[in-house]
Design a protein around this motif. Structure first.
Motif, PDB file in Angstrom:
ATOM      1  N   ARG A   6      38.024  34.603  41.092  1.00 18.55           N
ATOM      2  CA  ARG A   6      37.327  34.294  39.855  1.00 18.55           C
ATOM      3  C   ARG A   6      37.447  35.468  38.892  1.00 18.55           C
ATOM      4  NH1 ARG A   6      34.658  33.631  44.211  1.00 18.55           N
ATOM      5  NH2 ARG A   6      33.479  35.513  43.856  1.00 18.55           N
ATOM      6  N   ASN A   7      36.693  35.417  37.823  1.00 10.78           N
ATOM      7  CA  ASN A   7      36.715  36.472  36.823  1.00 10.78           C
ATOM      8  C   ASN A   7      35.301  36.890  36.472  1.00 10.78           C
ATOM      9  OD1 ASN A   7      39.617  36.246  36.345  1.00 10.78           O
ATOM     10  ND2 ASN A   7      39.068  34.243  35.524  1.00 10.78           N
ATOM     11  N   ALA A 102      44.118  38.894  31.321  1.00  7.40           N
ATOM     12  CA  ALA A 102      42.704  38.603  31.533  1.00  7.40           C
ATOM     13  C   ALA A 102      42.289  37.498  30.573  1.00  7.40           C
ATOM     14  CB  ALA A 102      41.860  39.861  31.311  1.00  7.40           C
ATOM     15  N   ILE A 108      37.874  41.186  34.104  1.00  6.93           N
ATOM     16  CA  ILE A 108      37.988  40.880  35.535  1.00  6.93           C
ATOM     17  C   ILE A 108      37.653  42.070  36.425  1.00  6.93           C
ATOM     18  CG2 ILE A 108      39.710  39.076  35.107  1.00  6.93           C
ATOM     19  CD1 ILE A 108      41.872  41.015  35.985  1.00  6.93           C
ATOM     20  N   TRP A 109      37.386  43.251  35.853  1.00  3.52           N
ATOM     21  CA  TRP A 109      37.205  44.445  36.667  1.00  3.52           C
ATOM     22  C   TRP A 109      36.007  44.347  37.601  1.00  3.52           C
ATOM     23  CZ3 TRP A 109      38.893  47.808  39.562  1.00  3.52           C
ATOM     24  CH2 TRP A 109      38.352  49.074  39.780  1.00  3.52           C
ATOM     25  N   GLU A 111      34.745  41.799  39.255  1.00  2.97           N
ATOM     26  CA  GLU A 111      35.071  41.063  40.470  1.00  2.97           C
ATOM     27  C   GLU A 111      36.187  41.725  41.259  1.00  2.97           C
ATOM     28  OE1 GLU A 111      35.680  36.990  40.606  1.00  2.97           O
ATOM     29  OE2 GLU A 111      33.574  36.501  40.246  1.00  2.97           O
ATOM     30  N   VAL A 112      37.197  42.228  40.560  1.00  3.45           N
ATOM     31  CA  VAL A 112      38.286  42.905  41.263  1.00  3.45           C
ATOM     32  C   VAL A 112      37.746  44.095  42.046  1.00  3.45           C
ATOM     33  CG1 VAL A 112      40.355  44.318  40.932  1.00  3.45           C
ATOM     34  CG2 VAL A 112      40.114  42.164  39.705  1.00  3.45           C
ATOM     35  N   ASP A 162      38.692  46.789  31.128  1.00  3.88           N
ATOM     36  CA  ASP A 162      38.960  45.465  30.576  1.00  3.88           C
ATOM     37  C   ASP A 162      39.200  45.587  29.083  1.00  3.88           C
ATOM     38  OD1 ASP A 162      38.651  43.683  32.853  1.00  3.88           O
ATOM     39  OD2 ASP A 162      36.543  44.278  32.841  1.00  3.88           O
ATOM     40  N   PRO A 204      44.874  34.408  34.405  1.00  3.05           N
ATOM     41  CA  PRO A 204      44.209  35.682  34.696  1.00  3.05           C
ATOM     42  C   PRO A 204      44.816  36.362  35.915  1.00  3.05           C
ATOM     43  CG  PRO A 204      42.590  34.004  34.175  1.00  3.05           C
ATOM     44  CD  PRO A 204      43.909  33.300  34.281  1.00  3.05           C
ATOM     45  N   ARG A 205      44.988  37.652  35.833  1.00 10.78           N
ATOM     46  CA  ARG A 205      45.532  38.509  36.874  1.00 10.78           C
ATOM     47  C   ARG A 205      47.053  38.432  36.987  1.00 10.78           C
ATOM     48  NH1 ARG A 205      41.075  39.145  41.641  1.00 10.78           N
ATOM     49  NH2 ARG A 205      39.260  38.462  40.471  1.00 10.78           N
TER      50      ARG A 205
END
Length: 256
Positions: A6-7, A102, A108-109, A111-112, A162, A204-205
């Motif tokens: 997810r993001n 993104a 997204i940072w 969750e990453v 981000d 995304p990603r």
């Protein structure tokens, strides 16, 4: 690694000033509609926030700042032969940089970062999620094997920012992972990266496209033209962590 899910929300980017600052500050928030943020004081930067390349080397989606003595290595996927990342080494420290797509309205940072922490913990390592120069970051101790075959621990710092429709991730290794003073030059490099996000829709990603420097493609020595040296720092170049949630199995290839 099964870490593409997810993001999370967070948006930030900064502006280039032509020379690398001694220290970088946490990035400021951008606009809610996903456009380029107002001109902040420090980076990393979106290409819309700078007036020129400045003292950087053009690697496609990333314009990377260079410093005297900095050794650049491009990371190439063995299967596709595509450039997937760039590593810079300086004085026993290393910085790996990669840029990813993104969502327009969220980053997204968050969750990453959580996924990286979970993966390291499952390997038997430890992770601390702490405030840092660029916001939240991970201080990791990753299980490794020493040259003599004994169990060892490899330190690493995962940093991320981000930006508008992109995410820039860095991994500090070697001395920079454990020594704040040793980290400053490479933090400055990361803080002055410019991300060039193309206008193509991307999931995304998705890894943003990197290229070899033009002089490297022509067979010249780009390091001399960019301000970095072709010779490496004293001692062996520090390695990045063997696991990499956002990587695609790169190998390290030195540009000469």
């Amino acid at each position: 690694m099964g870490l593409f899910r997810r993001n999370a929300s967070k948006l930030g980017a900064d502006e280039a000033r032509g020379s690398a600052p001694e220290e970088a500050a946490a990035p400021t928030a951008g606009s809610e509609d996903g456009g380029a943020p107002e001109r902040p004081e420090r980076g990393p930067f979106d290409s819309s926030q700078v007036t020129g390349m400045g003292p950087r080397v053009d690697l496609g989606a990333i314009w990377l700042p260079v410093l005297p003595g900095l050794e650049l290595r491009m990371e190439v996927d063995k299967k596709t032969q595509k450039v997937t990342g760039v590593s810079a080494t300086l004085g026993g420290s290393g910085l790996q940089v990669q840029a990813f797509a993104a969502p327009r309205t969220e980053g997204i940072w968050d969750e990453v970062r959580a996924e990286i922490g979970t993966s390291i913990t499952r390997q038997g390592g430890t992770v601390d999620d702490v405030p840092g120069v660029f916001g939240r970051e991970l201080i990791a101790r990753i299980p490794a094997t020493a040259p003599d075959g004994k169990a060892a621990v490899r330190p690493a710092r995962f940093i991320g920012v981000d930006g508008p429709r992109w995410f820039l991730r860095g991994v500090l290794s070697g001395r920079a992972a454990v020594d704040a003073e040793a980290a400053k030059p490479l933090e400055s490099v990361f803080a002055n990266v410019v991300v060039v996000r193309d206008g193509n829709p991307r999931p995304p990603r998705d890894l943003l496209t990197l290229t070899l420097p033009k002089s490297a493609r022509q067979g010249d020595a780009p390091a001399d033209q960019a301000g970095a040296t072709a010779a490496g720092p004293e001692g062996a170049a520090p390695q990045t962590p063997s696991f990499d949630p956002l990587s695609r199995g790169p190998e390290i290839t030195e540009i000469r």
